[in-house]
Design an enzyme around this catalytic site. Sequence first.
Site, mmCIF file in Angstrom:
data_model
loop_
_atom_site.group_PDB
_atom_site.id
_atom_site.type_symbol
_atom_site.label_atom_id
_atom_site.label_comp_id
_atom_site.label_asym_id
_atom_site.label_seq_id
_atom_site.Cartn_x
_atom_site.Cartn_y
_atom_site.Cartn_z
ATOM 1 N N LYS A 1 -6.207 -1.725 15.152
ATOM 2 C CA LYS A 1 -4.972 -0.985 15.451
ATOM 3 C C LYS A 1 -5.164 0.517 15.267
ATOM 4 C CE LYS A 1 -2.333 -2.953 12.309
ATOM 5 N NZ LYS A 1 -3.194 -3.967 11.700
ATOM 6 N N ARG B 1 6.129 -4.838 10.650
ATOM 7 C CA ARG B 1 5.254 -5.918 10.214
ATOM 8 C C ARG B 1 6.049 -7.171 9.865
ATOM 9 N NH1 ARG B 1 0.637 -2.873 8.391
ATOM 10 N NH2 ARG B 1 -1.116 -4.215 7.874
ATOM 11 N N ARG C 1 -15.811 -2.686 6.809
ATOM 12 C CA ARG C 1 -15.091 -1.477 7.239
ATOM 13 C C ARG C 1 -15.237 -0.332 6.242
ATOM 14 N NH1 ARG C 1 -8.901 -1.835 8.990
ATOM 15 N NH2 ARG C 1 -8.569 -2.897 7.008
ATOM 16 N N ARG D 1 -11.954 0.878 1.512
ATOM 17 C CA ARG D 1 -10.608 0.634 1.013
ATOM 18 C C ARG D 1 -10.650 -0.405 -0.094
ATOM 19 N NH1 ARG D 1 -6.723 -0.377 6.103
ATOM 20 N NH2 ARG D 1 -5.928 -1.918 4.642
ATOM 21 N N ARG E 1 -4.076 -11.055 2.901
ATOM 22 C CA ARG E 1 -3.480 -10.243 3.970
ATOM 23 C C ARG E 1 -3.414 -11.018 5.281
ATOM 24 N NH1 ARG E 1 -7.474 -5.713 3.421
ATOM 25 N NH2 ARG E 1 -6.713 -4.926 5.399
HETATM 26 P P1 ADP Z 1 -4.474 -3.406 7.761
HETATM 27 O O1 ADP Z 1 -3.760 -3.530 9.072
HETATM 28 O O2 ADP Z 1 -5.931 -3.249 7.894
HETATM 29 O O3 ADP Z 1 -4.108 -4.463 6.767
HETATM 30 P P2 ADP Z 1 -2.836 -1.060 6.935
HETATM 31 O O4 ADP Z 1 -3.525 0.208 6.574
HETATM 32 O O5 ADP Z 1 -1.981 -1.062 8.159
HETATM 33 O O6 ADP Z 1 -4.013 -2.098 7.034
HETATM 34 O O7 ADP Z 1 -1.946 -1.565 5.696
HETATM 35 C C1 ADP Z 1 -2.455 -1.687 4.411
HETATM 36 C C2 ADP Z 1 -1.426 -2.301 3.484
HETATM 37 O O8 ADP Z 1 -0.275 -1.436 3.405
HETATM 38 C C3 ADP Z 1 -0.864 -3.639 3.926
HETATM 39 O O9 ADP Z 1 -1.691 -4.714 3.506
HETATM 40 C C4 ADP Z 1 0.493 -3.647 3.230
HETATM 41 O O10 ADP Z 1 0.360 -3.992 1.865
HETATM 42 C C5 ADP Z 1 0.930 -2.198 3.307
HETATM 43 N N1 ADP Z 1 1.757 -1.944 4.510
HETATM 44 C C6 ADP Z 1 1.400 -1.219 5.605
HETATM 45 N N2 ADP Z 1 2.375 -1.225 6.537
HETATM 46 C C7 ADP Z 1 3.386 -1.977 6.031
HETATM 47 C C8 ADP Z 1 4.656 -2.392 6.517
HETATM 48 N N3 ADP Z 1 5.113 -2.036 7.736
HETATM 49 N N4 ADP Z 1 5.417 -3.174 5.705
HETATM 50 C C9 ADP Z 1 4.990 -3.541 4.497
HETATM 51 N N5 ADP Z 1 3.803 -3.210 3.978
HETATM 52 C C10 ADP Z 1 2.986 -2.440 4.732
#
Ligand code: ADP
Length: 219
Positions: free
Chosen positions: A13, A85, A124, A159, A170
Site C-alpha cells: 500500500k 481499516r 521489510r 519496524r 496483524r
Molecule cells: P501495515 O499495513 O504494514 O500493517 P501500517 O503502517 O499501515 O502497516 O499500520 C501499522 C499499525 O498502525 C497497524 O498494525 C495498526 O496497529 C495501526 N493502524 C494504522 N492505521 C490504522 C487504522 N486506520 N485504524 C487502526 N489502527 C491503525
Amino acid sequence: MYIIMLGAPGSGKGTIGNEICDKFNLVHLATGDIFRDEMKRQTELGKKAEEYISKGNLVPDEVTIAMVEGKLDKLENVLLDGFPRTIPQAEALDKYLESKGKKITAVINLDVPDKDIITRTSSRVICSNKECGASYNTVFMPPKVEGICDRCGSPLTKRKDDNPETIKERLDVYHQNTEPLIEYYTNKGLLESIKINIYSETTKEDTTNEAVKRINNRK
Ligand code: ADP
Ligand code: ZN
C-alpha cells in the site's frame, strides 16, 4: 480527488501509494506513518497508539477517526493509506466526505496471498525519515545501497511490529476487521482490485501502471 489504498499488511500500500501520489499530485496520508511518528516523539497520542500497535492490534476507531479527520480538514487531494481499516471507520469517512460535498474517486485493493505477506513483511525495511516514508524489501525490492534510502539518503530501519508473532496477529486482524471493506466498497461500485504475485519481476511498475489506468478511467 480521494483515493483509498486497501490491502493486507505488507501488500505494498505504501510503496504503490507513493507512486500514485507522484502521478496525480496527491498528499500521502498514511495512518501507520503518523502513528509511528507520534510514538517516536512520545506524544499522548503516540503513547496510546503504541499499546495497540506493539501487539499487532488496531488503534481504537474513535482515536483514529478523530486524528484522520483533523488532517483531512486541511487537505484537498489525498491518498489514504491504511485508513479506513474497519467498517465504522469507512462509515465515518463517508459521512465526513458527504458533509464536505466530496466523493471517493476509487478504492485500490492490492490482493496478495497470505503466505507472500509473511515473507514480504519479515524482510521489510523502511526509511527513518518521516517526510519520506519509503519502504524496501531486502529480498524482493532492495535499495540501491544497503541500509540507505534511494529517495532521500536517510538510514533504513526495521519496524518493531514486523516480527513473526506480530505479523501473524496483524494478518488475523486484517481478515477479521479490514477484509469486510472489500465487500463494502464493491457494493458502492468503487473497488478496483489488483492481483499481485511478488515472485514476478515486474511488480512495482506493473501494479502502479495498472492502478493509474483504473483511476484515470474513473476521473
Ligand atoms: P501495515 O499495513 O504494514 O500493517 P501500517 O503502517 O499501515 O502497516 O499500520 C501499522 C499499525 O498502525 C497497524 O498494525 C495498526 O496497529 C495501526 N493502524 C494504522 N492505521 C490504522 C487504522 N486506520 N485504524 C487502526 N489502527 C491503525
Ligand atoms: Zn527516504
